[in-house]
Motif scaffolding. Structure first.
Motif, PDB file in Angstrom:
ATOM      1  N   ASP A 162      32.545  44.516  51.723  1.00 47.07           N
ATOM      2  CA  ASP A 162      32.873  45.444  50.634  1.00 47.07           C
ATOM      3  C   ASP A 162      32.054  45.222  49.363  1.00 47.07           C
ATOM      4  OD1 ASP A 162      34.686  46.702  52.269  1.00 47.07           O
ATOM      5  OD2 ASP A 162      36.438  45.662  51.451  1.00 47.07           O
ATOM      6  N   VAL A 163      30.903  44.576  49.489  1.00 47.82           N
ATOM      7  CA  VAL A 163      29.975  44.495  48.357  1.00 47.82           C
ATOM      8  C   VAL A 163      29.072  45.730  48.415  1.00 47.82           C
ATOM      9  CG1 VAL A 163      28.099  43.193  47.286  1.00 47.82           C
ATOM     10  CG2 VAL A 163      30.038  41.989  48.332  1.00 47.82           C
ATOM     11  N   LEU A 164      28.984  46.438  47.294  1.00 49.99           N
ATOM     12  CA  LEU A 164      28.207  47.667  47.223  1.00 49.99           C
ATOM     13  C   LEU A 164      26.789  47.352  46.752  1.00 49.99           C
ATOM     14  CD1 LEU A 164      28.428  50.808  47.490  1.00 49.99           C
ATOM     15  CD2 LEU A 164      28.929  50.837  45.034  1.00 49.99           C
ATOM     16  N   PHE A 165      25.787  47.808  47.494  1.00 45.10           N
ATOM     17  CA  PHE A 165      24.381  47.623  47.156  1.00 45.10           C
ATOM     18  C   PHE A 165      23.818  48.939  46.623  1.00 45.10           C
ATOM     19  CE2 PHE A 165      25.090  43.892  49.428  1.00 45.10           C
ATOM     20  CZ  PHE A 165      23.946  43.128  49.665  1.00 45.10           C
ATOM     21  N   ALA A 166      23.177  48.901  45.451  1.00 45.27           N
ATOM     22  CA  ALA A 166      22.496  50.057  44.872  1.00 45.27           C
ATOM     23  C   ALA A 166      21.040  49.669  44.625  1.00 45.27           C
ATOM     24  CB  ALA A 166      23.161  50.483  43.572  1.00 45.27           C
ATOM     25  N   ILE A 167      20.105  50.495  45.119  1.00 43.48           N
ATOM     26  CA  ILE A 167      18.694  50.134  45.092  1.00 43.48           C
ATOM     27  C   ILE A 167      17.883  51.300  44.541  1.00 43.48           C
ATOM     28  CG2 ILE A 167      16.784  49.186  46.435  1.00 43.48           C
ATOM     29  CD1 ILE A 167      18.840  48.592  48.661  1.00 43.48           C
ATOM     30  N   PRO A 168      16.996  51.048  43.578  1.00 38.10           N
ATOM     31  CA  PRO A 168      16.161  52.129  43.049  1.00 38.10           C
ATOM     32  C   PRO A 168      15.048  52.514  44.020  1.00 38.10           C
ATOM     33  CG  PRO A 168      15.551  50.072  42.014  1.00 38.10           C
ATOM     34  CD  PRO A 168      16.755  49.781  42.863  1.00 38.10           C
ATOM     35  N   GLU A 169      14.468  53.678  43.786  1.00 39.53           N
ATOM     36  CA  GLU A 169      13.424  54.209  44.654  1.00 39.53           C
ATOM     37  C   GLU A 169      12.145  53.382  44.606  1.00 39.53           C
ATOM     38  OE1 GLU A 169      11.039  58.465  45.284  1.00 39.53           O
ATOM     39  OE2 GLU A 169      12.690  58.301  43.849  1.00 39.53           O
ATOM     40  N   VAL A 170      11.799  52.878  43.438  1.00 40.82           N
ATOM     41  CA  VAL A 170      10.558  52.124  43.289  1.00 40.82           C
ATOM     42  C   VAL A 170      10.827  50.822  42.540  1.00 40.82           C
ATOM     43  CG1 VAL A 170       9.133  54.205  43.299  1.00 40.82           C
ATOM     44  CG2 VAL A 170       9.901  53.254  41.119  1.00 40.82           C
ATOM     45  N   SER A 171       9.877  49.912  42.652  1.00 43.33           N
ATOM     46  CA  SER A 171       9.885  48.708  41.827  1.00 43.33           C
ATOM     47  C   SER A 171       8.842  48.886  40.730  1.00 43.33           C
ATOM     48  CB  SER A 171       9.590  47.474  42.679  1.00 43.33           C
ATOM     49  OG  SER A 171       8.275  47.529  43.206  1.00 43.33           O
ATOM     50  N   ASP A 172       8.589  47.848  39.974  1.00 42.80           N
ATOM     51  CA  ASP A 172       7.647  47.957  38.849  1.00 42.80           C
ATOM     52  C   ASP A 172       6.189  47.866  39.273  1.00 42.80           C
ATOM     53  OD1 ASP A 172       9.682  48.290  37.007  1.00 42.80           O
ATOM     54  OD2 ASP A 172       9.893  46.137  36.650  1.00 42.80           O
ATOM     55  N   GLY A 173       5.930  47.716  40.568  1.00 40.55           N
ATOM     56  CA  GLY A 173       4.556  47.644  41.068  1.00 40.55           C
ATOM     57  C   GLY A 173       4.554  47.434  42.563  1.00 40.55           C
ATOM     58  N   ARG A 201       8.274  54.121  49.246  1.00 36.55           N
ATOM     59  CA  ARG A 201       9.402  54.192  48.319  1.00 36.55           C
ATOM     60  C   ARG A 201      10.706  54.209  49.117  1.00 36.55           C
ATOM     61  NH1 ARG A 201       8.485  57.719  43.107  1.00 36.55           N
ATOM     62  NH2 ARG A 201       6.377  57.081  42.506  1.00 36.55           N
ATOM     63  N   ILE A 202      11.735  53.606  48.576  1.00 34.05           N
ATOM     64  CA  ILE A 202      13.036  53.573  49.240  1.00 34.05           C
ATOM     65  C   ILE A 202      13.722  54.931  49.080  1.00 34.05           C
ATOM     66  CG2 ILE A 202      15.370  52.622  49.079  1.00 34.05           C
ATOM     67  CD1 ILE A 202      14.152  49.902  48.629  1.00 34.05           C
ATOM     68  N   SER A 203      14.310  55.410  50.187  1.00 33.99           N
ATOM     69  CA  SER A 203      15.032  56.683  50.112  1.00 33.99           C
ATOM     70  C   SER A 203      16.457  56.598  50.632  1.00 33.99           C
ATOM     71  CB  SER A 203      14.268  57.772  50.889  1.00 33.99           C
ATOM     72  OG  SER A 203      14.091  57.416  52.232  1.00 33.99           O
ATOM     73  N   GLY A 204      16.844  55.533  51.307  1.00 36.18           N
ATOM     74  CA  GLY A 204      18.213  55.414  51.797  1.00 36.18           C
ATOM     75  C   GLY A 204      18.486  54.015  52.297  1.00 36.18           C
ATOM     76  N   ALA A 205      19.785  53.705  52.519  1.00 39.52           N
ATOM     77  CA  ALA A 205      20.184  52.380  52.990  1.00 39.52           C
ATOM     78  C   ALA A 205      21.526  52.462  53.692  1.00 39.52           C
ATOM     79  CB  ALA A 205      20.259  51.387  51.826  1.00 39.52           C
ATOM     80  N   ASP A 206      21.753  51.523  54.611  1.00 48.08           N
ATOM     81  CA  ASP A 206      23.048  51.403  55.276  1.00 48.08           C
ATOM     82  C   ASP A 206      23.155  50.013  55.877  1.00 48.08           C
ATOM     83  OD1 ASP A 206      25.569  52.200  56.032  1.00 48.08           O
ATOM     84  OD2 ASP A 206      24.915  53.397  57.753  1.00 48.08           O
ATOM     85  N   PHE A 207      24.390  49.606  56.202  1.00 47.38           N
ATOM     86  CA  PHE A 207      24.653  48.342  56.880  1.00 47.38           C
ATOM     87  C   PHE A 207      25.163  48.608  58.285  1.00 47.38           C
ATOM     88  CE2 PHE A 207      24.722  46.572  52.610  1.00 47.38           C
ATOM     89  CZ  PHE A 207      24.240  45.280  52.792  1.00 47.38           C
ATOM     90  N   ASP A 208      24.875  47.690  59.206  1.00 48.19           N
ATOM     91  CA  ASP A 208      25.508  47.748  60.516  1.00 48.19           C
ATOM     92  C   ASP A 208      26.734  46.829  60.512  1.00 48.19           C
ATOM     93  OD1 ASP A 208      24.732  45.090  61.043  1.00 48.19           O
ATOM     94  OD2 ASP A 208      23.025  45.657  62.296  1.00 48.19           O
ATOM     95  N   PRO A 209      27.547  46.865  61.566  1.00 50.03           N
ATOM     96  CA  PRO A 209      28.774  46.049  61.572  1.00 50.03           C
ATOM     97  C   PRO A 209      28.536  44.553  61.455  1.00 50.03           C
ATOM     98  CG  PRO A 209      28.891  47.768  63.245  1.00 50.03           C
ATOM     99  CD  PRO A 209      27.485  47.775  62.721  1.00 50.03           C
TER     100      PRO A 209
END
Length: 293
Positions: A162-173, A201-209
């Motif tokens: 139940d830890v929520l991960f939020a990730i931006p599309e790009v990093s600083d380089g 660039r990151i566009s989505g994320a998910d976890f498996d069981p």
């Protein structure tokens, strides 16, 4: 020709990454509807049966539906009315006429029901009890303010603990890791990062069981989009394994932005959905891969 597998050796700051697991292409289905506001799908969740789905679009649309399958392959889509995500006051975001308020990008199922949505431009995370409920804001993380326009919170995923991960599309380089913001016990932290490999660039994320994190990435080439899925394993909060599971050829798929990982009878499936950017020459498609190890 569609690749059946990809095995790459990667170098991590912690050592040498494992070879990539195999992702076998299952099928793709182009989804069409007549509404002018249909499209832009950027977040996806799939039910345990592999049929029920929830999707959000980047103009604060939300829709529930069912994937129709034959022999495990998607052959059709049944979906209800496309609704609008609400703001905290119960008013649909699109009716507020704000050019930056409604860019909904990441989607993650919430524990006990409901779901989380991340927004970029006015970067934030809101929780919803359901598609027609008012938003409940999560505490604001001041570091969200440093994201540039259209480069903010793109991916959202909930770990089994139940830890929520939020990730931006790009990093600083291109050689700087992606920052990862984790929300637990009412507090955000940014002590984790993911290695960046090239200009994807990151566009989505998910976890498996099993608690492994899947990252969907894309890059634009002169002849179309390329997509890549990487998987990360953790031990006590540290990355201990990185794998490339899928890397598509330019133009093989459209602009894949949403990812859902679920357990099918024949193993783990990765279901992806594309954002057509509301352009006539792009398509909305569901794309699926089966993991063979």
């Amino acid at each position: 020709m569609r690749p059946n597998s990809l095995a790459l050796s990667l170098t991590l700051c912690l050592g040498t990454a494992a070879h990539g697991g195999q992702a076998e292409f299952v099928g793709a289905f182009e989804w069409e509807r007549p509404e002018s506001y249909f499209g832009g799908w950027s977040g996806l969740e799939i039910g345990a049966d592999g049929e029920e789905f929830l999707a959000i679009g980047d103009r604060s649309q939300v829709v529930e539906g069912r994937l129709l399958r034959e022999n495990g392959v998607i052959v059709g889509v049944e979906a209800g009315t496309i609704g609008g995500l609400q703001a905290t006051n119960g008013v649909e975001i699109h009716s507020l006429k704000s050019p930056t308020l409604g860019d909904s990008e990441g989607l993650a199922a919430a524990p006990g029901g409901g779901f989380f949505v991340s927004f970029e431009d006015e970067d934030r995370v809101w929780r919803y009890d359901g598609p027609s409920s008012a938003a409940e804001p999560l505490p604001f993380e001041p570091n969200f303010r440093r994201f540039s326009r259209n480069s903010g919170l793109e991916a959202l995923a909930l770990a089994p603990d139940d830890v929520l991960f939020a990730i931006p599309e790009v990093s600083d380089g291109a050689d700087i890791p992606f920052p990862v913001f984790r929300y637990r016990d009412g507090v955000w932290d940014s002590t984790l990062s993911l290695p960046r490999r090239g200009n994807f660039r990151i566009s989505g994320a998910d976890f498996d069981p099993d608690g492994r994190l899947y990252i969907l990435e894309r890059i634009v080439t002169p002849i179309g989009f390329r997509s890549r899925v990487r998987r990360f394993g953790f031990d006590e909060g540290r990355i201990v394994r990185e794998e490339v599971l899928m890397a598509s050829a330019p133009g093989e798929h459209d602009n894949l932005e949403g990812i859902a990982v679920w357990s099918a009878p024949d193993g783990l499936r990765i279901t992806l959905i594309s954002d057509n950017n509301f352009r006539w020459f792009q398509v909305t498609e569901f794309v699926e891969y089966r993991l063979t190890d």
